[in-house]
Design a protein around this motif. Sequence first.
Motif, PDB file in Angstrom:
ATOM      1  N   LEU A  38      -2.113   4.957   6.592  1.00  0.00           N
ATOM      2  CA  LEU A  38      -1.261   5.222   5.423  1.00  0.00           C
ATOM      3  C   LEU A  38      -0.834   6.676   5.325  1.00  0.00           C
ATOM      4  O   LEU A  38       0.327   6.978   5.121  1.00  0.00           O
ATOM      5  CB  LEU A  38      -1.966   4.812   4.131  1.00  0.00           C
ATOM      6  N   CYS A  88      -9.599   2.886   0.903  1.00  0.00           N
ATOM      7  CA  CYS A  88      -9.427   2.850   2.360  1.00  0.00           C
ATOM      8  C   CYS A  88     -10.776   2.929   3.075  1.00  0.00           C
ATOM      9  O   CYS A  88     -11.036   2.186   4.025  1.00  0.00           O
ATOM     10  CB  CYS A  88      -8.511   3.980   2.807  1.00  0.00           C
ATOM     11  N   VAL A 104      -1.831   0.160  -4.628  1.00  0.00           N
ATOM     12  CA  VAL A 104      -2.235  -1.059  -3.928  1.00  0.00           C
ATOM     13  C   VAL A 104      -1.613  -2.216  -4.680  1.00  0.00           C
ATOM     14  O   VAL A 104      -1.397  -2.133  -5.887  1.00  0.00           O
ATOM     15  CB  VAL A 104      -3.776  -1.238  -3.836  1.00  0.00           C
ATOM     16  N   LEU A 159       0.866  -1.169   0.000  1.00  0.00           N
ATOM     17  CA  LEU A 159       0.000   0.000   0.000  1.00  0.00           C
ATOM     18  C   LEU A 159       0.904   1.220   0.000  1.00  0.00           C
ATOM     19  O   LEU A 159       1.817   1.315   0.831  1.00  0.00           O
ATOM     20  CB  LEU A 159      -0.884  -0.019   1.255  1.00  0.00           C
ATOM     21  N   THR A 177      -4.380   0.496   5.908  1.00  0.00           N
ATOM     22  CA  THR A 177      -5.241   1.510   5.290  1.00  0.00           C
ATOM     23  C   THR A 177      -5.626   2.595   6.292  1.00  0.00           C
ATOM     24  O   THR A 177      -5.902   3.720   5.904  1.00  0.00           O
ATOM     25  CB  THR A 177      -6.534   0.911   4.705  1.00  0.00           C
TER      26      THR A 177
END
Length: 121
Positions: free
Chosen positions: A118, A44, A26, A13, A115
């Motif tokens: 990030l 996300c 991704v 990611l 997620t």
Amino acid sequence: MARQVKSGSGWRLGWDADASEFRGLVGGDDWAIELTEAELNDFCRLAAKLAEAVSRIAEELMDEEKVSCEVESDLLWLEAEGYPQAFSLRLMLLSGRRAEGYWSEQAVPALLQATQVLKVF
């Protein structure tokens, strides 16, 4: 630190704030898809929504029952499939270029966790 990539067994990611169009990434061990910022944000958000839905459904299932659950936006579609405590995740981009991705049951928990953090520096 404008660019970062988080990765683990079976997942990747990424975020690059300085990129002109495709700021997100991704991927799995042997594939990757660049995403626009809007697509990454949807990914996300929908991944969290999907995990929450699977968790709620789990309360109503017998131990041996599998679950299949889908969510989508104008930009992408996600599907969780498997057992509530161990499910795979499938991604399809719905606009612009077309692409698909898949994460195994083993990769999904760490991917979902990533997620959430990030873009947190």
